[in-house]
Write a protein that holds these residues in place. Structure first.
Motif, PDB file in Angstrom:
ATOM      1  N   PRO A  43      44.571  21.159 -49.075  1.00 54.44           N
ATOM      2  CA  PRO A  43      43.362  20.324 -49.134  1.00 54.44           C
ATOM      3  C   PRO A  43      43.767  18.845 -49.202  1.00 54.44           C
ATOM      4  CG  PRO A  43      43.329  22.066 -50.809  1.00 54.44           C
ATOM      5  CD  PRO A  43      44.723  21.968 -50.295  1.00 54.44           C
ATOM      6  N   LEU A  44      43.112  18.011 -48.398  1.00 55.50           N
ATOM      7  CA  LEU A  44      43.374  16.575 -48.363  1.00 55.50           C
ATOM      8  C   LEU A  44      42.078  15.826 -48.659  1.00 55.50           C
ATOM      9  CD1 LEU A  44      45.521  16.434 -45.084  1.00 55.50           C
ATOM     10  CD2 LEU A  44      46.349  16.584 -47.440  1.00 55.50           C
ATOM     11  N   ARG A  45      42.145  14.918 -49.603  1.00 54.91           N
ATOM     12  CA  ARG A  45      40.950  14.169 -49.995  1.00 54.91           C
ATOM     13  C   ARG A  45      40.642  13.083 -48.968  1.00 54.91           C
ATOM     14  NH1 ARG A  45      42.424  11.728 -54.788  1.00 54.91           N
ATOM     15  NH2 ARG A  45      42.637   9.671 -53.795  1.00 54.91           N
ATOM     16  N   SER A 104      35.413   4.032 -44.482  1.00 55.18           N
ATOM     17  CA  SER A 104      36.408   4.971 -45.000  1.00 55.18           C
ATOM     18  C   SER A 104      37.786   4.458 -44.646  1.00 55.18           C
ATOM     19  CB  SER A 104      36.207   6.366 -44.402  1.00 55.18           C
ATOM     20  OG  SER A 104      37.275   7.234 -44.793  1.00 55.18           O
ATOM     21  N   PRO A 105      38.777   4.672 -45.531  1.00 56.80           N
ATOM     22  CA  PRO A 105      40.147   4.334 -45.192  1.00 56.80           C
ATOM     23  C   PRO A 105      40.848   5.456 -44.422  1.00 56.80           C
ATOM     24  CG  PRO A 105      40.094   5.094 -47.451  1.00 56.80           C
ATOM     25  CD  PRO A 105      38.662   5.109 -46.951  1.00 56.80           C
ATOM     26  N   ALA A 106      40.071   6.495 -44.036  1.00 57.57           N
ATOM     27  CA  ALA A 106      40.622   7.651 -43.317  1.00 57.57           C
ATOM     28  C   ALA A 106      41.802   8.247 -44.076  1.00 57.57           C
ATOM     29  CB  ALA A 106      41.023   7.262 -41.893  1.00 57.57           C
ATOM     30  N   ASP A 107      41.678   8.282 -45.401  1.00 55.47           N
ATOM     31  CA  ASP A 107      42.769   8.754 -46.245  1.00 55.47           C
ATOM     32  C   ASP A 107      42.943  10.262 -46.167  1.00 55.47           C
ATOM     33  OD1 ASP A 107      40.161   8.538 -47.420  1.00 55.47           O
ATOM     34  OD2 ASP A 107      40.986   9.113 -49.356  1.00 55.47           O
ATOM     35  N   GLU A 108      44.153  10.710 -46.421  1.00 55.31           N
ATOM     36  CA  GLU A 108      44.491  12.131 -46.490  1.00 55.31           C
ATOM     37  C   GLU A 108      45.411  12.322 -47.692  1.00 55.31           C
ATOM     38  OE1 GLU A 108      46.070  13.564 -42.770  1.00 55.31           O
ATOM     39  OE2 GLU A 108      44.058  13.786 -41.929  1.00 55.31           O
ATOM     40  N   THR A 109      44.808  12.374 -48.878  1.00 55.34           N
ATOM     41  CA  THR A 109      45.564  12.487 -50.120  1.00 55.34           C
ATOM     42  C   THR A 109      45.619  13.947 -50.548  1.00 55.34           C
ATOM     43  OG1 THR A 109      44.746  10.301 -50.785  1.00 55.34           O
ATOM     44  CG2 THR A 109      45.739  11.684 -52.497  1.00 55.34           C
ATOM     45  N   PRO A 110      46.823  14.562 -50.632  1.00 52.87           N
ATOM     46  CA  PRO A 110      46.904  15.962 -51.061  1.00 52.87           C
ATOM     47  C   PRO A 110      46.223  16.177 -52.403  1.00 52.87           C
ATOM     48  CG  PRO A 110      49.012  15.241 -50.171  1.00 52.87           C
ATOM     49  CD  PRO A 110      48.148  14.005 -50.287  1.00 52.87           C
ATOM     50  N   SER A 111      45.522  17.300 -52.505  1.00 48.50           N
ATOM     51  CA  SER A 111      44.749  17.583 -53.704  1.00 48.50           C
ATOM     52  C   SER A 111      44.752  19.076 -53.981  1.00 48.50           C
ATOM     53  CB  SER A 111      43.302  17.100 -53.516  1.00 48.50           C
ATOM     54  OG  SER A 111      42.456  17.547 -54.560  1.00 48.50           O
ATOM     55  N   GLU A 112      44.581  19.425 -55.220  1.00 54.10           N
ATOM     56  CA  GLU A 112      44.261  20.798 -55.574  1.00 54.10           C
ATOM     57  C   GLU A 112      42.807  21.064 -55.174  1.00 54.10           C
ATOM     58  OE1 GLU A 112      46.306  23.175 -56.879  1.00 54.10           O
ATOM     59  OE2 GLU A 112      47.858  21.668 -56.505  1.00 54.10           O
ATOM     60  N   PRO A 113      42.423  22.315 -54.937  1.00 52.79           N
ATOM     61  CA  PRO A 113      41.000  22.604 -54.719  1.00 52.79           C
ATOM     62  C   PRO A 113      40.203  22.151 -55.944  1.00 52.79           C
ATOM     63  CG  PRO A 113      42.352  24.514 -54.194  1.00 52.79           C
ATOM     64  CD  PRO A 113      43.257  23.538 -54.867  1.00 52.79           C
ATOM     65  N   CYS A 114      39.225  21.303 -55.738  1.00 54.43           N
ATOM     66  CA  CYS A 114      38.495  20.753 -56.878  1.00 54.43           C
ATOM     67  C   CYS A 114      37.203  20.112 -56.394  1.00 54.43           C
ATOM     68  CB  CYS A 114      39.341  19.699 -57.607  1.00 54.43           C
ATOM     69  SG  CYS A 114      39.670  18.218 -56.621  1.00 54.43           S
ATOM     70  N   ASP A 115      36.402  19.664 -57.347  1.00 52.63           N
ATOM     71  CA  ASP A 115      35.212  18.876 -57.062  1.00 52.63           C
ATOM     72  C   ASP A 115      35.689  17.443 -56.852  1.00 52.63           C
ATOM     73  OD1 ASP A 115      32.733  17.782 -56.853  1.00 52.63           O
ATOM     74  OD2 ASP A 115      32.069  18.301 -58.877  1.00 52.63           O
ATOM     75  N   ALA A 116      35.981  17.075 -55.609  1.00 56.96           N
ATOM     76  CA  ALA A 116      36.664  15.819 -55.307  1.00 56.96           C
ATOM     77  C   ALA A 116      35.841  14.611 -55.731  1.00 56.96           C
ATOM     78  CB  ALA A 116      36.983  15.743 -53.814  1.00 56.96           C
ATOM     79  N   ARG A 117      36.539  13.599 -56.216  1.00 58.95           N
ATOM     80  CA  ARG A 117      35.916  12.351 -56.626  1.00 58.95           C
ATOM     81  C   ARG A 117      36.612  11.190 -55.915  1.00 58.95           C
ATOM     82  NH1 ARG A 117      32.365  15.155 -57.971  1.00 58.95           N
ATOM     83  NH2 ARG A 117      31.458  15.457 -60.035  1.00 58.95           N
ATOM     84  N   ASP A 167      41.094   3.624 -53.100  1.00 54.61           N
ATOM     85  CA  ASP A 167      40.802   4.022 -51.717  1.00 54.61           C
ATOM     86  C   ASP A 167      39.542   3.334 -51.205  1.00 54.61           C
ATOM     87  OD1 ASP A 167      43.013   5.704 -51.393  1.00 54.61           O
ATOM     88  OD2 ASP A 167      41.968   7.397 -52.316  1.00 54.61           O
ATOM     89  N   VAL A 168      38.538   3.224 -52.063  1.00 55.68           N
ATOM     90  CA  VAL A 168      37.309   2.527 -51.672  1.00 55.68           C
ATOM     91  C   VAL A 168      37.621   1.066 -51.363  1.00 55.68           C
ATOM     92  CG1 VAL A 168      35.026   1.782 -52.430  1.00 55.68           C
ATOM     93  CG2 VAL A 168      35.827   4.104 -52.974  1.00 55.68           C
ATOM     94  N   ALA A 169      38.399   0.429 -52.227  1.00 51.36           N
ATOM     95  CA  ALA A 169      38.763  -0.975 -52.008  1.00 51.36           C
ATOM     96  C   ALA A 169      39.573  -1.132 -50.728  1.00 51.36           C
ATOM     97  CB  ALA A 169      39.548  -1.496 -53.208  1.00 51.36           C
ATOM     98  N   LEU A 170      40.453  -0.172 -50.443  1.00 49.27           N
ATOM     99  CA  LEU A 170      41.262  -0.235 -49.236  1.00 49.27           C
ATOM    100  C   LEU A 170      40.381  -0.136 -47.992  1.00 49.27           C
ATOM    101  CD1 LEU A 170      44.200  -0.419 -48.286  1.00 49.27           C
ATOM    102  CD2 LEU A 170      44.287   2.083 -48.327  1.00 49.27           C
ATOM    103  N   ALA A 171      39.368   0.727 -48.026  1.00 45.06           N
ATOM    104  CA  ALA A 171      38.448   0.840 -46.892  1.00 45.06           C
ATOM    105  C   ALA A 171      37.747  -0.485 -46.630  1.00 45.06           C
ATOM    106  CB  ALA A 171      37.426   1.946 -47.152  1.00 45.06           C
ATOM    107  N   VAL A 172      37.239  -1.098 -47.688  1.00 43.55           N
ATOM    108  CA  VAL A 172      36.544  -2.379 -47.544  1.00 43.55           C
ATOM    109  C   VAL A 172      37.500  -3.437 -46.999  1.00 43.55           C
ATOM    110  CG1 VAL A 172      35.438  -4.256 -48.829  1.00 43.55           C
ATOM    111  CG2 VAL A 172      34.829  -1.863 -49.312  1.00 43.55           C
ATOM    112  N   GLU A 173      38.718  -3.472 -47.512  1.00 45.53           N
ATOM    113  CA  GLU A 173      39.699  -4.469 -47.071  1.00 45.53           C
ATOM    114  C   GLU A 173      40.026  -4.315 -45.587  1.00 45.53           C
ATOM    115  OE1 GLU A 173      44.469  -5.162 -47.744  1.00 45.53           O
ATOM    116  OE2 GLU A 173      43.257  -4.579 -49.474  1.00 45.53           O
ATOM    117  N   ARG A 174      40.236  -3.088 -45.149  1.00 45.78           N
ATOM    118  CA  ARG A 174      40.611  -2.865 -43.755  1.00 45.78           C
ATOM    119  C   ARG A 174      39.463  -3.185 -42.803  1.00 45.78           C
ATOM    120  NH1 ARG A 174      43.954   2.863 -44.649  1.00 45.78           N
ATOM    121  NH2 ARG A 174      45.857   1.880 -45.480  1.00 45.78           N
TER     122      ARG A 174
END
Length: 355
Positions: free
Chosen positions: A212-214, A251-264, A269-276
């Motif tokens: 899973p990738l966030r 979106s920063p089009a991020d792909e951050t590895p994650s455990e299965p979870c209720d993603a937050r 990452d939000v700041a990076l999206a705005v910056e880009r």
């Protein structure tokens, strides 16, 4: 003792994958749809800002996208036109050339032409662009309800709060221990998204190494937005943005590895999206109205996994759709149902398979 719910097929997971295959199976077969949460489409499906993009993904994904188009067209107003503009700064022009060579149907644009489609783009940042004119926004919840409502009308039993805790095959059928009570079915379809490997382990089956990738998204405030702007994405896949009401979805089009979870969402990452987005445009985004995250789950080769598990009789996988699960959902649901019932898989759908 709790009453055993019996069915021909138990489908685990009520996101887009699960409801699509349940719909296709129901009518001629009894189906029970098992969802661990208190409502269907709680995780990735319910948080997707999906687009129908025939230029997105590898050859298998693009073939499944094209094969899904007839369902979208026949189901009503599930698609709203919004072109896709792939943009590239100078350092990404080699990637743009590769994409243009692989998909000659995309129209090449110079910086001024790109800015004519999205006036927020900075022509000193954009070195080149490609336009997919027939792209569309998908009414994700509308598509999900088309399948879920249709499956129910065809007789599917839908159980929420029904996490699968364990299961075994007794030689003729699967016996599942779920939080909603015992279930018995001749076949089981593992369509559990980010939890597909967790479900496999519960069934005593080796996991496939799903990751899973966030993915993070946010809506930023802006005093300048044109609802006619396309979806704009850099070809290096480091950001995308599009109009969203009075704001801009980023979106920063991020792909951050994650455990299965209720993603937050992560604030960085939000700041990076705005910056880009600010770097490529003159929008000058400063504040964010809302942000969210979802999990996009991939197999090791990043291709969809659909078909029987060779180590477990009567167990079928419908997983690993990654970031394409909504736009290829109709084709994969039909293909998976045909495989489960022994029907012929149309050639156009044979590009995904169990490995």
């Amino acid at each position: 003792m709790a009453m055993v719910i019996e069915a021909d097929v138990a489908v685990i997971g009520a996101g887009m994958a699960g409801v699509s295959v349940a719909y296709e199976l129901a009518g001629e077969h009894t189906v029970v749809l098992l969802e661990q949460e208190s409502q269907p489409a709680y995780h990735t499906t319910g948080r997707s800002a999906a687009m129908f993009l025939e230029s997105y993904g590898g050859p298998e994904v693009r073939a499944l996208t094209a094969a899904s188009r007839p369902l979208f067209d026949s189901a009503g107003s599930l698609l709203s036109p919004r072109p896709l503009l792939w943009v590239a700064p100078e350092e990404q022009m080699d990637r743009l050339a590769t994409l243009a060579a692989a998909q000659p149907e995309l129209r090449r644009l110079d910086p001024a032409e790109a800015a004519a489609h999205c006036s927020a783009l900075r022509t000193d940042w954009v070195a080149g662009a490609l336009l997919e004119e027939n792209a569309s926004e998908i009414d994700v919840l509308g598509l999900h309800q088309f399948y879920l409502g249709g499956a129910r009308r065809r007789g599917t039993t839908v159980l929420v709060g029904a996490a699968v805790r364990a299961g075994r095959h007794d030689g003729s059928r699967w016996l599942l221990d779920t939080a909603a009570g015992p279930v018995a079915a001749a076949a089981v379809v593992n369509a559990a998204g980010a939890w597909a490997d967790v479900v496999a382990v519960a069934l005593g089956v080796p996991p496939l190494g799903m990751t899973p990738l966030r993915r993070t998204a946010a809506v930023a405030r802006t005093g300048r937005v044109d609802r006619a702007w396309p979806l704009v994405a850099d070809v290096g896949e480091t950001f995308y943005f599009r109009p969203e009401g009075a704001g801009v979805l980023v979106s920063p089009a991020d792909e951050t590895p994650s455990e299965p979870c209720d993603a937050r969402p992560d604030d960085l990452d939000v700041a990076l999206a705005v910056e880009r987005v600010n770097e490529a445009t003159d929008l000058g985004l400063r504040s964010v109205r809302t942000a969210w995250a979802g999990l996009r789950t991939f197999a090791p080769d990043r291709k969809p996994v659909t078909g029987p598990d060779p180590a477990a009789p009567g167990l079928w996988w419908l997983a690993g759709q990654g970031g394409y699960g909504i736009q290829i959902g109709p084709a994969l649901g039909r293909m998976a149902a045909a495989a489960v019932t022994g029907g012929a898989v149309p050639e156009a759908l044979s590009v995904a398979r169990f490995r």
